[in-house]
Design a protein around this motif. Structure first.
Motif, PDB file in Angstrom:
ATOM      1  N   GLY A 213      -2.509   1.098  10.897  1.00 49.39           N
ATOM      2  CA  GLY A 213      -3.654   0.183  11.000  1.00 49.39           C
ATOM      3  C   GLY A 213      -3.628  -0.860   9.890  1.00 49.39           C
ATOM      4  O   GLY A 213      -3.873  -2.047  10.126  1.00 49.39           O
ATOM      5  N   ILE A 214      -3.303  -0.423   8.678  1.00 49.95           N
ATOM      6  CA  ILE A 214      -3.221  -1.368   7.554  1.00 49.95           C
ATOM      7  C   ILE A 214      -2.146  -2.422   7.816  1.00 49.95           C
ATOM      8  O   ILE A 214      -2.374  -3.622   7.659  1.00 49.95           O
ATOM      9  CB  ILE A 214      -2.915  -0.624   6.236  1.00 49.95           C
ATOM     10  CG1 ILE A 214      -4.103   0.253   5.825  1.00 49.95           C
ATOM     11  CG2 ILE A 214      -2.577  -1.620   5.130  1.00 49.95           C
ATOM     12  CD1 ILE A 214      -3.836   1.101   4.600  1.00 49.95           C
TER      13      ILE A 214
ATOM     14  N   SER B  39      -8.059   8.514   2.233  1.00 45.85           N
ATOM     15  CA  SER B  39      -8.529   9.885   2.081  1.00 45.85           C
ATOM     16  C   SER B  39      -7.632  10.784   2.917  1.00 45.85           C
ATOM     17  O   SER B  39      -7.296  10.452   4.053  1.00 45.85           O
ATOM     18  CB  SER B  39      -9.978  10.017   2.562  1.00 45.85           C
ATOM     19  OG  SER B  39     -10.849   9.364   1.662  1.00 45.85           O
ATOM     20  N   ALA B  40      -7.251  11.915   2.357  1.00 47.81           N
ATOM     21  CA  ALA B  40      -6.332  12.802   3.068  1.00 47.81           C
ATOM     22  C   ALA B  40      -6.621  14.243   2.682  1.00 47.81           C
ATOM     23  O   ALA B  40      -7.446  14.519   1.815  1.00 47.81           O
ATOM     24  CB  ALA B  40      -4.886  12.429   2.763  1.00 47.81           C
TER      25      ALA B  40
ATOM     26  N   PHE C 235      -3.122   5.707   9.681  1.00 49.97           N
ATOM     27  CA  PHE C 235      -3.920   4.878   8.774  1.00 49.97           C
ATOM     28  C   PHE C 235      -3.064   3.730   8.246  1.00 49.97           C
ATOM     29  O   PHE C 235      -3.487   2.565   8.226  1.00 49.97           O
ATOM     30  CB  PHE C 235      -4.437   5.758   7.628  1.00 49.97           C
ATOM     31  CG  PHE C 235      -5.588   5.175   6.860  1.00 49.97           C
ATOM     32  CD1 PHE C 235      -6.891   5.360   7.267  1.00 49.97           C
ATOM     33  CD2 PHE C 235      -5.356   4.446   5.688  1.00 49.97           C
ATOM     34  CE1 PHE C 235      -7.955   4.838   6.546  1.00 49.97           C
ATOM     35  CE2 PHE C 235      -6.411   3.913   4.961  1.00 49.97           C
ATOM     36  CZ  PHE C 235      -7.712   4.120   5.389  1.00 49.97           C
TER      37      PHE C 235
ATOM     38  N   ARG D 185       0.839  -1.203   0.000  1.00 53.71           N
ATOM     39  CA  ARG D 185       0.000   0.000   0.000  1.00 53.71           C
ATOM     40  C   ARG D 185       0.869   1.246   0.000  1.00 53.71           C
ATOM     41  O   ARG D 185       1.803   1.342   0.801  1.00 53.71           O
ATOM     42  CB  ARG D 185      -0.871   0.062   1.244  1.00 53.71           C
ATOM     43  CG  ARG D 185      -2.183  -0.723   1.376  1.00 53.71           C
ATOM     44  CD  ARG D 185      -2.572  -1.656   0.338  1.00 53.71           C
ATOM     45  NE  ARG D 185      -3.852  -2.306   0.619  1.00 53.71           N
ATOM     46  CZ  ARG D 185      -4.008  -3.619   0.714  1.00 53.71           C
ATOM     47  NH1 ARG D 185      -2.971  -4.428   0.577  1.00 53.71           N
ATOM     48  NH2 ARG D 185      -5.204  -4.136   0.919  1.00 53.71           N
TER      49      ARG D 185
ATOM     50  N   MET E 181     -12.177  12.286   8.492  1.00 58.61           N
ATOM     51  CA  MET E 181     -11.300  11.994   7.351  1.00 58.61           C
ATOM     52  C   MET E 181     -10.985  10.502   7.192  1.00 58.61           C
ATOM     53  O   MET E 181     -10.866   9.999   6.088  1.00 58.61           O
ATOM     54  CB  MET E 181      -9.964  12.737   7.514  1.00 58.61           C
ATOM     55  CG  MET E 181      -9.982  14.221   7.271  1.00 58.61           C
ATOM     56  SD  MET E 181     -10.556  14.681   5.632  1.00 58.61           S
ATOM     57  CE  MET E 181      -9.529  13.632   4.610  1.00 58.61           C
TER      58      MET E 181
ATOM     59  N   PHE F 185      -7.295  -0.434   9.353  1.00 56.72           N
ATOM     60  CA  PHE F 185      -7.739  -1.827   9.498  1.00 56.72           C
ATOM     61  C   PHE F 185      -8.973  -2.085   8.623  1.00 56.72           C
ATOM     62  O   PHE F 185      -9.052  -3.093   7.913  1.00 56.72           O
ATOM     63  CB  PHE F 185      -8.133  -2.120  10.952  1.00 56.72           C
ATOM     64  CG  PHE F 185      -7.007  -2.448  11.890  1.00 56.72           C
ATOM     65  CD1 PHE F 185      -6.341  -3.664  11.800  1.00 56.72           C
ATOM     66  CD2 PHE F 185      -6.636  -1.569  12.891  1.00 56.72           C
ATOM     67  CE1 PHE F 185      -5.317  -3.990  12.696  1.00 56.72           C
ATOM     68  CE2 PHE F 185      -5.616  -1.875  13.790  1.00 56.72           C
ATOM     69  CZ  PHE F 185      -4.960  -3.090  13.697  1.00 56.72           C
TER      70      PHE F 185
ATOM     71  N   LEU G  80     -10.103   8.063  -0.998  1.00 54.56           N
ATOM     72  CA  LEU G  80      -9.931   6.619  -1.124  1.00 54.56           C
ATOM     73  C   LEU G  80     -10.771   6.063  -2.272  1.00 54.56           C
ATOM     74  O   LEU G  80     -11.979   6.322  -2.354  1.00 54.56           O
ATOM     75  CB  LEU G  80     -10.322   5.935   0.195  1.00 54.56           C
ATOM     76  CG  LEU G  80      -9.971   4.455   0.356  1.00 54.56           C
ATOM     77  CD1 LEU G  80      -9.822   4.114   1.838  1.00 54.56           C
ATOM     78  CD2 LEU G  80     -11.017   3.542  -0.248  1.00 54.56           C
TER      79      LEU G  80
ATOM     80  N   MET H 100      -2.508  12.291   9.422  1.00 52.69           N
ATOM     81  CA  MET H 100      -3.286  11.074   9.667  1.00 52.69           C
ATOM     82  C   MET H 100      -2.755   9.839   8.933  1.00 52.69           C
ATOM     83  O   MET H 100      -3.095   8.719   9.288  1.00 52.69           O
ATOM     84  CB  MET H 100      -4.742  11.302   9.260  1.00 52.69           C
ATOM     85  CG  MET H 100      -5.404  12.417  10.040  1.00 52.69           C
ATOM     86  SD  MET H 100      -7.155  12.548   9.617  1.00 52.69           S
ATOM     87  CE  MET H 100      -7.524  14.144  10.343  1.00 52.69           C
TER      88      MET H 100
ATOM     89  N   GLU I   9      -5.360   4.851  -1.883  1.00 54.93           N
ATOM     90  CA  GLU I   9      -5.631   3.918  -0.781  1.00 54.93           C
ATOM     91  C   GLU I   9      -6.166   4.586   0.479  1.00 54.93           C
ATOM     92  O   GLU I   9      -6.461   3.914   1.466  1.00 54.93           O
ATOM     93  CB  GLU I   9      -4.343   3.159  -0.416  1.00 54.93           C
ATOM     94  CG  GLU I   9      -3.687   2.433  -1.581  1.00 54.93           C
ATOM     95  CD  GLU I   9      -4.279   1.045  -1.826  1.00 54.93           C
ATOM     96  OE1 GLU I   9      -5.338   0.738  -1.256  1.00 54.93           O
ATOM     97  OE2 GLU I   9      -3.666   0.283  -2.596  1.00 54.93           O
TER      98      GLU I   9
ATOM     99  N   SER J  87      -7.711   6.866  13.337  1.00 56.24           N
ATOM    100  CA  SER J  87      -7.187   6.741  11.971  1.00 56.24           C
ATOM    101  C   SER J  87      -6.703   5.322  11.692  1.00 56.24           C
ATOM    102  O   SER J  87      -6.893   4.793  10.593  1.00 56.24           O
ATOM    103  CB  SER J  87      -6.038   7.732  11.735  1.00 56.24           C
ATOM    104  OG  SER J  87      -6.519   9.055  11.705  1.00 56.24           O
ATOM    105  N   ALA J  88      -6.073   4.695  12.702  1.00 54.48           N
ATOM    106  CA  ALA J  88      -5.635   3.303  12.516  1.00 54.48           C
ATOM    107  C   ALA J  88      -6.842   2.388  12.322  1.00 54.48           C
ATOM    108  O   ALA J  88      -6.789   1.432  11.526  1.00 54.48           O
ATOM    109  CB  ALA J  88      -4.793   2.848  13.714  1.00 54.48           C
TER     110      ALA J  88
END
Lengths: 274, 317
Positions: free
Chosen positions: A129-130, A116-117, A126, A64, B95, B70, A107, A122, A114, B65-66
């Motif tokens: 988390g991925i 939204s920004a 994000f 990603r 966001m 996920f 996104l 952030m 991949e 955000s995390a």
């Protein structure tokens, strides 16, 4: 020594920079400076490092790329066009009514975007988390997050930096485009984030710093190093020039978010041969 | 339906329901936490599925955000904290979850002034307004622990972002015969023809007691449990307005930005009738036991009954 492959990459970066200027000039708005400073970083990433398939953008095993500096959509869409995700002709719809190519990253618009920004700070969270979600599934794919140096002023970046090390996350790479300029002024006048490399090291990251972000071979070496770091998250800090490639835009705070005039457009395109 | 003796906190539904859902195989859950998993009860999920539970420390922005990250991989993500602390991450909710319409369910405990002794800082009185202001979010406030469990399950199986407010105090269990919760549907707990009381959360039980008091005065009050705030059951509201001709809305939230405001907007275009509102006036809370603070704010069965008498007087004019 410049190899054939690098010549090929150089022509890609030239095309991408022309796309960037064309898009912002056509839309009469958009962010040229930070797009031009990250051009080599993203070109090398997509060409040499990122595991991706433009014909199958939903491929589950893909790496990603997370655009945290979400105003640099001119570069992001130019990359997606250059690598075959979207037709080059679509770039002229940037920021127009009905276009998929929104002012800031959204996104899935188009496939290949991949996250939204637009609000800064952030993307690293994000991406974290991925990566944690990939690890839970036993996937060893990578997550690369591109941030600006002004963006390092956002507190959330450091929440994410702390959490990534705490969770022993690897295959997570922070790419920092240190062009030294933010919206209003030079970053050192606004809120100096130096010494950035020591901060990331103190947060538990492997760091490679002072990489020339416009030297294709140096960028490739640094990205390769970061990809192969194990046991820790990796950070590469690139020294870059905002507005790189057009003399009067280079290192000029006025080209953060303003479009070129008609005259400036002509001059810019003269400086960016096809 | 009348209240019975059993009491329980709606927050107690979270952890056990998440365990049951993951065990059922119907969902692929990830649970994220910001150092309040004991209070929200999400840590009960960690006891059974530690590999699916991620703590982010006291860092709600990063957690939210995390959570979006996920969810972008296809997980159904539950994020929890106190309601006031998820408010801390409002732009991240906007966001990283709302705009990309990712499958994150924010279940926040300690909603409302009934958080009690901790005082104003811990009492979320603006959460319904904030989450209702985010397009793509569904918003729910369960009336008891049985409904909380049903709502959490419904949210887990629904796609897209959710906000569910749970509470700290032990309140009467209303749905002793089992849940009746359906997304976006008001539940008529009591039939009545003179006016309708629309309530959510712990005000539902208080509305039922108010309806008992009104019945003794010869006034027949319908009671609607509006557990889903968004999407709002506008058809049930219109029917109530047409059939009973007067509406009282009761909620544990700032009165000018919550359920009442949304009901009034909906009925203004469908079928305007006299309305009265029971909610937190334009002020912050303070310390006290949970029922004392509710009383300070007028969020009592007496307060609801008084509003009903007022709206009946206006209806008769």
């Amino acid at each position: 020594m410049v190899t054939v492959a690098q010549t090929d990459l150089q022509s890609r970066t030239r095309r991408i920079r022309r796309h960037i200027v064309n898009m912002v000039y056509g839309a009469k708005s958009g962010h040229i400076g930070g797009s031009m400073s990250s051009t080599e970083i993203l070109t090398v990433l997509y060409d040499r490092i990122l595991k991706h398939d433009p014909a199958n953008p939903a491929w589950a095993e893909r790496d990603r790329f997370i655009m945290s500096k979400g105003h640099c959509t001119p570069l992001q869409y130019a990359i997606l066009a250059e690598f075959g995700y979207i037709p080059v002709e679509e770039l002229s719809t940037f920021r127009q009514k009905g276009s998929r190519l929104q002012g800031h990253s959204v996104l899935g618009k188009p496939a290949g975007v991949e996250n939204s920004a637009g609000s800064l700070g952030m993307g690293l969270s994000f991406g974290l988390g991925i990566r944690l979600g990939m690890r839970l599934r036993g996937q060893d794919s990578h997550v690369y997050v591109l941030m600006g140096d002004g963006e390092q002023q956002e507190g959330q970046v450091w929440e994410a930096a702390m959490a990534a090390a705490h969770h022993h996350v690897d295959h997570l790479v922070a790419l920092i485009d240190r062009n030294g300029i933010q919206n209003d002024d030079f970053t050192k006048n606004t809120m100096d984030s130096a010494p950035l490399e020591e901060k990331y090291r103190a947060f538990g990251w492997e760091v490679r710093t002072d990489v020339d972000g416009h030297d294709l071979a140096a960028v490739e070496a640094a990205l390769t190093w970061a990809r192969d770091v194990r046991g820790k998250p990796a950070c590469v800090i690139f020294n870059t020039t905002k507005g790189k490639g057009v003399s009067f835009m280079e290192n000029n705070p006025n080209f953060h978010g303003a479009p070129p005039t008609d005259e400036e457009y002509v001059r810019a395109m003269e400086e960016l041969p096809a | 339906m009348t209240a019975v003796q059993t009491t329980a906190a709606t927050r107690d539904a979270l952890g056990p329901t998440l365990v049951r859902l993951q065990q059922s195989g119907a969902v692929d859950l990830v649970v994220v936490d910001a150092d309040l998993g004991k209070s929200t009860t999400s840590r009960k999920f960690k006891d059974v599925y530690p590999e699916r539970f991620f703590t982010f420390g006291v860092a709600e922005q990063n957690m939210i955000s995390a959570a979006g990250g996920f969810a972008s991989l296809g997980y159904t993500v539950f994020a929890s904290s106190f309601a006031v602390f998820v408010e801390h991450a409002f732009d991240q909710l906007r966001m990283s979850i709302a705009q990309p319409r990712l499958n994150v369910k924010v279940v926040a405990s300690h909603g409302g002034v009934s958080t009690g002794e901790d005082g104003a800082s811990a009492q979320s009185i603006e959460d319904i307004a904030l989450f209702s202001s985010l397009p793509t979010f569904k918003v729910g406030v369960p009336a008891d622990v049985v409904e909380a469990e049903a709502m959490i399950e419904a949210a887990a199986k629904d796609s897209g972002p959710w906000y569910i407010r749970t509470g700290r105090p032990k309140i009467p269990v209303l749905y002793t015969d089992g849940p009746r919760y359906q997304i976006g549907k008001a539940d008529t707990l009591r039939e009545g023809g003179d006016l309708t009381i629309v309530a959510c959360g712990l005000l539902v039980e208080r509305a039922l007691r108010a309806a008992d008091a009104l019945a003794a005065e010869g006034v027949s009050a319908r009671v609607l449990n509006m557990a889903t705030i968004r999407p709002l059951d506008v058809d049930a509201l219109e029917a109530a307005a047409r059939e009973t001709g007067a509406i009282v809305v009761a909620e544990e939230h700032l009165v000018h930005t919550g359920l009442g405001a949304m009901v009034a907007q909906a009925l203004a275009t469908r079928h305007p009738v006299p309305m009265e509102f029971v909610g937190i006036p334009d002020r912050y809370g303070e310390s006290g036991t949970w029922d004392q603070v509710l009383e300070i704010m007028g969020l009592t069965s007496q307060g609801v009954a008084d509003a009903a008498r007022k709206v009946m007087a206006r209806k008769r004019r």
